[in-house]
Motif scaffolding. Structure first.
Motif, PDB file in Angstrom:
ATOM      1  N   THR A 164       0.609  -1.257  -0.201  1.00 10.57           N
ATOM      2  CA  THR A 164       0.149   0.009   0.046  1.00 10.57           C
ATOM      3  C   THR A 164       0.970   1.243   0.247  1.00 10.57           C
ATOM      4  OG1 THR A 164      -0.333  -0.166   2.142  1.00 10.57           O
ATOM      5  CG2 THR A 164      -2.037  -1.861   1.429  1.00 10.57           C
ATOM      6  N   SER A 165       0.042   2.620   0.112  1.00 12.67           N
ATOM      7  CA  SER A 165       1.311   3.494  -0.226  1.00 12.67           C
ATOM      8  C   SER A 165       1.839   3.862   1.711  1.00 12.67           C
ATOM      9  CB  SER A 165       0.332   5.034  -0.270  1.00 12.67           C
ATOM     10  OG  SER A 165      -0.730   5.185   0.928  1.00 12.67           O
ATOM     11  N   THR A 227       5.846   2.047 -15.263  1.00 11.98           N
ATOM     12  CA  THR A 227       4.557   1.756 -13.933  1.00 11.98           C
ATOM     13  C   THR A 227       4.673   3.040 -13.700  1.00 11.98           C
ATOM     14  OG1 THR A 227       6.050   0.253 -12.847  1.00 11.98           O
ATOM     15  CG2 THR A 227       4.132  -0.291 -14.109  1.00 11.98           C
ATOM     16  N   CYS A 233       3.557  10.471 -12.966  1.00 16.15           N
ATOM     17  CA  CYS A 233       3.040   8.961 -12.136  1.00 16.15           C
ATOM     18  C   CYS A 233       4.299   9.433 -10.730  1.00 16.15           C
ATOM     19  CB  CYS A 233       4.004   7.573 -12.877  1.00 16.15           C
ATOM     20  SG  CYS A 233       3.449   6.679 -13.802  1.00 16.15           S
ATOM     21  N   PRO A 243      -1.205   5.755  -8.939  1.00 11.02           N
ATOM     22  CA  PRO A 243      -2.508   5.703  -9.506  1.00 11.02           C
ATOM     23  C   PRO A 243      -3.110   7.263 -10.215  1.00 11.02           C
ATOM     24  CG  PRO A 243      -2.169   6.055  -6.857  1.00 11.02           C
ATOM     25  CD  PRO A 243      -0.943   5.837  -7.488  1.00 11.02           C
ATOM     26  N   ALA A 247      -1.283   3.098 -12.637  1.00 14.47           N
ATOM     27  CA  ALA A 247      -0.940   1.971 -12.121  1.00 14.47           C
ATOM     28  C   ALA A 247      -1.334   1.836 -10.636  1.00 14.47           C
ATOM     29  CB  ALA A 247       0.312   2.184 -12.282  1.00 14.47           C
ATOM     30  N   LYS A 248      -0.515   0.986  -9.780  1.00 13.83           N
ATOM     31  CA  LYS A 248      -1.138   0.512  -8.446  1.00 13.83           C
ATOM     32  C   LYS A 248      -0.317   0.724  -7.847  1.00 13.83           C
ATOM     33  CE  LYS A 248      -5.432  -2.810 -10.182  1.00 13.83           C
ATOM     34  NZ  LYS A 248      -4.678  -1.991 -11.659  1.00 13.83           N
ATOM     35  N   TRP A 249      -0.268  -0.088  -6.583  1.00 16.86           N
ATOM     36  CA  TRP A 249       1.064   0.067  -5.187  1.00 16.86           C
ATOM     37  C   TRP A 249       1.724  -1.456  -5.625  1.00 16.86           C
ATOM     38  CZ3 TRP A 249       3.681   4.573  -3.595  1.00 16.86           C
ATOM     39  CH2 TRP A 249       2.191   5.561  -3.200  1.00 16.86           C
ATOM     40  N   THR A 250       1.140  -2.031  -6.265  1.00 16.29           N
ATOM     41  CA  THR A 250       1.305  -3.732  -6.515  1.00 16.29           C
ATOM     42  C   THR A 250       1.893  -3.460  -7.917  1.00 16.29           C
ATOM     43  OG1 THR A 250      -1.126  -4.369  -6.864  1.00 16.29           O
ATOM     44  CG2 THR A 250      -0.023  -4.315  -4.895  1.00 16.29           C
ATOM     45  N   SER A 251       2.091  -2.447  -8.619  1.00 11.73           N
ATOM     46  CA  SER A 251       2.512  -2.593 -10.131  1.00 11.73           C
ATOM     47  C   SER A 251       4.638  -2.441 -10.145  1.00 11.73           C
ATOM     48  CB  SER A 251       1.745  -1.129 -10.515  1.00 11.73           C
ATOM     49  OG  SER A 251       0.635  -1.325 -10.751  1.00 11.73           O
ATOM     50  N   ASP A 447       0.685  -2.985 -16.378  1.00 12.46           N
ATOM     51  CA  ASP A 447       1.179  -2.020 -15.352  1.00 12.46           C
ATOM     52  C   ASP A 447       1.859  -3.027 -14.704  1.00 12.46           C
ATOM     53  OD1 ASP A 447      -1.546  -3.674 -15.215  1.00 12.46           O
ATOM     54  OD2 ASP A 447      -3.156  -2.009 -13.886  1.00 12.46           O
ATOM     55  N   ILE A 449       0.996  -5.682 -13.227  1.00 14.22           N
ATOM     56  CA  ILE A 449      -0.027  -6.970 -11.264  1.00 14.22           C
ATOM     57  C   ILE A 449       0.939  -7.966 -11.142  1.00 14.22           C
ATOM     58  CG2 ILE A 449      -1.849  -7.432  -9.966  1.00 14.22           C
ATOM     59  CD1 ILE A 449      -0.656  -4.079 -10.761  1.00 14.22           C
TER      60      ILE A 449
END
Length: 864
Positions: A164-165, A227, A233, A243, A247-251, A447, A449
């Motif tokens: 997570t962040s 990513t 970014c 975001p 992308a995501k924190w898990t990217s 992205d 994952i």
């Protein structure tokens, strides 16, 4: 200029007027076509029938339409002749309507045959047949042609996968030391050297035609920052904000630990100055999460990105142009593409990609990483879909949004693919000395994952791997095979996903018919590497692993490198007589010294031992020596008596259970004539032979185990799971103690994923080159560390077989050159690498001299 009325024999490049191929059949003289077609048919049958994969060779792709034209012509003539005979008979019988129909058929047949003389047979559209396993196409490249080194180490990453962040981050959970060890192994294994310094020297010399790396030569490392692509970014301080760009924190992206490992290799092993290295991606950002650990380790490197603030260098446009080889009109009105300035200035490029599947491309690995090597004019960022430029997504096989190309369905095979232009451009792919795939986590979709991989040897964990090769087609082909197993839902079964691999492998005569010429100089691109698929997802064997002379060779190591027991080859079968013959002196001895069960026997001296292994093309040979003063055989269970247990995982799948196929526990008990089967073991293979004899200090076991029965495929680099146990019984009851070579804790049973490994070694084929010197010719080749010596063979025949009569000399390793001071006017050479008496032959090289004589007109040209 071609005189009026004469046929044109050659195809000319429209840009330069240079000859680039044979003219279409319709332009050849009328009378030649039946003759040429017949000869093409004979040639095609001779070459393709014994080995169907040759149908994909460029020469056969030229012969096939000519042969087809001949068959069509022959069919037309034959049909016409039969129809005329039928018509003649009907006329005699006054059956005029039937005769007229026969004449019409005859006329059509003649027309068919005549028209077929004017051009090749048209291809009938058919469903594409998937490329079969172990049928390579293209020309293998690199120091070790077609070789891909793959290392998997489960200790490199320990991540919960729930970033997570504010939580645990993937980039913090990679072990720096393990990442460095993995890259070191991959480099040395690929090059066949002991040290990575030697590996880099061999790689540079191979790439440069014999010249080493020169101080001051610049290297550009192309990373993949998809990513963290610009501009949203990261905030103005370069803190990552996935975001902001979808992308995501898990990217995942390039692991900073692997980037540090690569820089460490270049600076401290290859001797490259930090200031001569530029690293980055002109379409992305060096976010702090990646930049800080890498910059802290190597502050003198130039870090390049799209923004160029806070000590990062901004990407700029070079002067080298890239011309797309797309069908005419598809690029009309588009802005000119240029190469990145850092790439323009570099002598070499290292392609540091990520193992990922992709929503539009199917896969995005080494070849597609070059999407970020382009720039627009005046330092403008060039993304794949930047307005007014050629849209690189148009040709992606799974694209659903961009306008389809004028040529039709982009999911089909045999189409123009821009990836070929980028990877074949002399200033881009042509500068790429090494391709690396970061597969520590891998990722699904653009992205990235990640998810844990079920297939062996990953066994529901992260892939935790690194792949390395000098052949860009081979490494992407291996990546395709892996990704198609893990994420088939990304349409990886769609053949169009691998169309670019076929086009790259056959770039000199591609299935699409495209004239690939990204430099715009009228010179057709050569094959960019070799493509094939493995035999299956369990064994993962390519053609060179199976002993063929072409195709891909996948060398791999899984787990702790200390587990690898070197297994040397023998050049002759070993007699199984229970004696330690001199041939065993060449095999390293491995102590069986880990006490894993019991312990009461230690006070009485207990049992100690060691083992040795050799192999040939058909068998594995083991010799186990045990020191034990009391030999007992009196129990119902073999493992409760003095005995040796041999544990083998033939395909090195490292499963969490015994697979019932090639996972074995084989027991050899003192004073017993039968091989015993462990409770979880697969059935005992046929053909095992053994002798157990007493010695002054204990006993000796000598055994022969058939490789095929064990599921072990011979070949350098092949691994199989292995452990060797000694059971000790001193008092006639149950076992008193157990020692193991590899295990440190006893299992019930010991599972294959806890075995050590045997690593098959052998002589390595080398590449020979020849160059003139002041007196004669200098023959040189690449030395591989496990080769003992090199035989130099020579002959005036280019097709000679090396034997004792053709041997010129024997060169002891590590010397890797021979000066032939009196080679004569013509001589051909073969280098035979030796290891323990076994030889592996190199390519053939040679030289010849000839005199040019002039005939014909006053300009010295032969009349046509």
């Amino acid at each position: 200029m071609k005189p009026h009325g004469l046929p044109r024999l050659f195809r000319l490049c429209p840009k330069t007027g240079r000859i680039v191929g044979i003219a279409p059949a319709k332009q050849l003289p009328f009378i030649l076509l039946p003759v040429v077609g017949f000869l093409a048919l004979i040639w095609w049958l001779i070459r393709v029938v014994p080995k169907p994969s040759r149908a994909a060779y460029p020469c056969q792709r030229v012969a096939a339409p000519l042969a087809g034209s001949f068959l069509v012509w022959l069919g037309g003539i034959t049909g016409a002749g039969l129809a005329f005979r039928h018509a003649q008979a009907r006329m005699r019988q006054a059956r005029y309507a039937s005769a007229g129909l026969a004449l019409l058929v005859a006329a059509i047949g003649i027309a068919w045959a005549t028209l077929s003389l004017g051009g090749p047979a048209e291809a009938v559209p058919v469903a594409y047949t998937p490329h079969p396993a172990n049928e390579p196409i293209g020309e293998a490249r690199g120091l070790a042609p077609g070789r891909v080194a793959w290392i998997h180490d489960p200790s490199v990453a320990d991540w919960d996968g729930i970033s997570t962040s504010a939580g645990q981050r993937w980039f913090d959970m990679v072990d720096q030391t393990v990442a460095e060890d993995m890259l070191e192994w991959a480099l040395a294994t690929y090059a066949g050297t002991v040290t990575t310094g030697e590996a880099w020297d061999a790689i540079f010399r191979s790439f440069n035609g014999g010249a080493p790396y020169q101080a001051g030569e610049k290297i550009f490392i192309k990373t993949n920052f998809t990513t963290s692509n610009a501009p949203n970014c990261a905030d103005t301080s370069y803190n990552w904000n996935p975001p902001g760009c979808g992308a995501k924190w898990t990217s995942i992206g390039n692991s900073p630990q692997l980037m540090v490992a690569l820089l460490d290799q270049l600076v401290n092993s290859a001797g490259v100055a930090q200031s001569d290295i530029t690293m980055g991606d002109p379409t992305g950002l060096w976010v702090n999460e990646l930049y800080n650990p890498v910059h802290d380790a190597f502050p003198g490197v130039n870090y390049l990105d799209a923004r160029g603030t806070l000590n990062r260098a901004k990407a700029t446009t070079g002067s080298t142009r890239l011309y797309w080889s797309a069908p005419e009109g598809e690029t009309a009105g588009k802005s000119q593409d240029y190469l990145l300035r850092a790439l323009d200035d570099a002598t070499y490029m290292i392609n540091l990609a990520i193992l990922k599947s992709h929503n539009r491309a199917g896969i995005t690995v080494a070849a597609k990483n070059h999407y970020g090597s382009l720039m627009g004019a005046s330092d403008a960022m060039r993304k794949p879909t930047t307005a007014n430029f050629y849209d690189l997504h148009v040709r992606l096989p799974l694209e659903t949004q961009a306008t389809p190309p004028p040529t039709g369905n982009r999911t089909l095979m045999a189409q123009y693919r821009p990836l070929v232009d980028m990877n074949g451009h002399a200033g881009m792919g042509g500068k790429t000395i090494l391709n690396l795939l970061d597969a520590i986590y891998a990722g699904k979709g653009w992205d990235g994952i990640p998810s844990k991989w079920a297939m062996a040897p990953f066994n529901n964990d992260w892939p935790q791997s690194v792949f390395l090769s000098m052949d860009p087609v081979a490494i992407d082909s291996v990546a395709f095979d892996f990704l198609s197993q893990q994420w088939p839902d990304h349409a990886l079964g769609n053949e169009g996903v691998q169309d670019y691999l076929h086009e790259m492998a056959l770039a000199d005569d591609p299935p699409s018919g495209t004239f690939y010429d990204p430099e715009g100089d009228g010179v057709r691109m050569a094959s960019q590497g070799v493509h094939e698929h493995w035999n299956d997802a369990t064994l993962k064997l390519y053609s060179r692993n199976l002993g063929e002379d072409d195709g891909i060779e996948l060398l791999y190591r899984t787990g702790d490198p200390a587990a690898n027991a070197a297994v040397r080859r023998t050049d002759r079968p070993i007699e199984i007589d229970g004696a330690m013959d001199p041939i065993w002196d060449a095999a390293p001895a491995h102590p069986i010294g880990n006490l894993i069960g019991g312990g009461s026997a230690i006070a009485a001296g207990g049992a100690t031992g060691d083992y040795r292994v050799l192999y040939d093309d058909t068998n594995l040979y083991l010799l186990v020596r045990v020191t034990d003063g009391d030999l007992v055989n009196d129990s119902a269970l073999w493992s409760d008596d003095d005995s040796v247990g041999i544990l083998i995982d033939g395909d090195y799948s490292r499963g969490a259970t015994y697979d019932g196929v090639n996972d074995f526990e084989l027991g050899f008990r003192w004073n017993d004539t039968i091989v015993r089967q462990g409770v979880s073991s697969a059935a005992i293979p046929q053909g095992i032979a053994f002798e157990m004899t007493g010695t002054d200090s204990g006993y000796l076991l000598e055994a022969r185990l058939p490789l095929a029965g064990l599921g072990i495929v011979p070949g350098y680099g092949r691994l199989y799971g292995l452990d060797v146990w000694v059971n000790d019984d001193d008092d006639g009851a149950t076992r008193d103690a157990r020692w193991a070579w590899w295990a440190t804790v006893e299992g019930s049973p010991q599972l294959p994923n806890a075995f050590g490994a045997g690593a098959l070694e052998g002589p390595q084929k080398t590449q020979a080159t020849i160059a003139p010197q002041d007196a004669g010719m200098l023959l040189s080749w690449t030395h591989f560390a496990w080769n003992d010596a090199y035989e130099v063979h020579g002959s005036t025949s280019p097709y000679f077989l090396p034997d004792e009569w053709t041997r010129l000399t024997v060169v002891e390793a590590p010397t890797s050159e021979f000066a032939d001071t009196s080679p004569g006017a013509e001589r051909y050479y073969v280098i035979r690498a030796l290891e323990q008496g076994l030889g592996a032959e190199s390519n053939r090289t040679g030289h010849f001299q000839f005199d040019l004589t002039t005939q014909g007109d006053t300009h010295g040209r032969n009349p046509m």
